[in-house]
Design a protein around this motif. Structure first.
Motif, PDB file in Angstrom:
ATOM      1  N   ALA A  60      -4.536   9.536  -6.904  1.00 45.61           N
ATOM      2  CA  ALA A  60      -4.964   8.936  -5.194  1.00 45.61           C
ATOM      3  C   ALA A  60      -6.080   8.175  -6.328  1.00 45.61           C
ATOM      4  N   ARG A  61      -6.337   7.923  -7.304  1.00 48.27           N
ATOM      5  CA  ARG A  61      -7.252   7.255  -8.066  1.00 48.27           C
ATOM      6  C   ARG A  61      -7.172   6.439  -8.826  1.00 48.27           C
ATOM      7  N   ILE A 107       1.169  -1.083  -0.235  1.00 51.38           N
ATOM      8  CA  ILE A 107      -0.224   0.086  -0.008  1.00 51.38           C
ATOM      9  C   ILE A 107       0.796   1.398   0.282  1.00 51.38           C
ATOM     10  N   VAL A 108       0.435   1.870  -0.965  1.00 54.10           N
ATOM     11  CA  VAL A 108       1.355   3.596  -1.039  1.00 54.10           C
ATOM     12  C   VAL A 108       0.076   4.568  -0.773  1.00 54.10           C
ATOM     13  N   THR A 109       1.068   5.095   0.974  1.00 52.40           N
ATOM     14  CA  THR A 109       0.699   5.665   1.650  1.00 52.40           C
ATOM     15  C   THR A 109       0.923   7.124   1.755  1.00 52.40           C
ATOM     16  N   GLY A 110       0.502   8.487   1.376  1.00 54.92           N
ATOM     17  CA  GLY A 110       1.001  10.083   1.677  1.00 54.92           C
ATOM     18  C   GLY A 110       1.903  10.280   0.550  1.00 54.92           C
ATOM     19  N   TYR A 127       2.331   9.566  -6.682  1.00 52.60           N
ATOM     20  CA  TYR A 127       0.763   9.247  -7.614  1.00 52.60           C
ATOM     21  C   TYR A 127      -0.397   9.648  -6.949  1.00 52.60           C
TER      22      TYR A 127
END
Length: 111
Positions: A16-17, A7-10, A14
């Motif tokens: 978001a959708r 999972i990529v967060t912050g 990239y």
């Protein structure tokens, strides 16, 4: 050499959708496989495309990473010839119903 997922967060690198590692220009051309090279990711990623149409065409592969080199290869990844790159897009002719394999190299895949 399996691909690693997570999972990529912050951040804002990239969208978001919607994000695509590799865009294919023609809806009749299927991205059949996208994988690390047999020798490892430092040697690039391999993209196999299949023209599902009976008509010849042109395949444009536009990666989300900067291309250093692109080569057409056999399906067992033996180098055949340099592929044409313009504006970070690989462009190649493809016959009807043909499968093609390319090795894409980027500085992002270096160890």
């Amino acid at each position: 050499n399996p691909l690693i997922t997570g999972i990529v967060t912050g951040g804002a690198t990239y969208p978001a959708r919607n994000f695509s590692l590799l865009m294919v220009s023609d809806p009749n051309i299927l991205l059949w496989a996208l994988k690390p090279a047999e020798e490892g990711i430092a040697h690039g990623v391999v993209a196999r495309v299949w023209n599902l149409s009976a008509e010849p065409g042109t395949v444009d592969l536009s990666p989300a990473f900067p291309l250093l080199q692109a080569r057409r290869t056999t399906h067992i990844e033996t180098a055949l010839e340099e592929a044409t790159i313009a504006e970070n897009t690989l462009r190649a002719p493809i016959r009807g119903r043909q499968l093609l394999t390319f090795r894409l190299r980027s500085k992002h895949f270096q160890p």
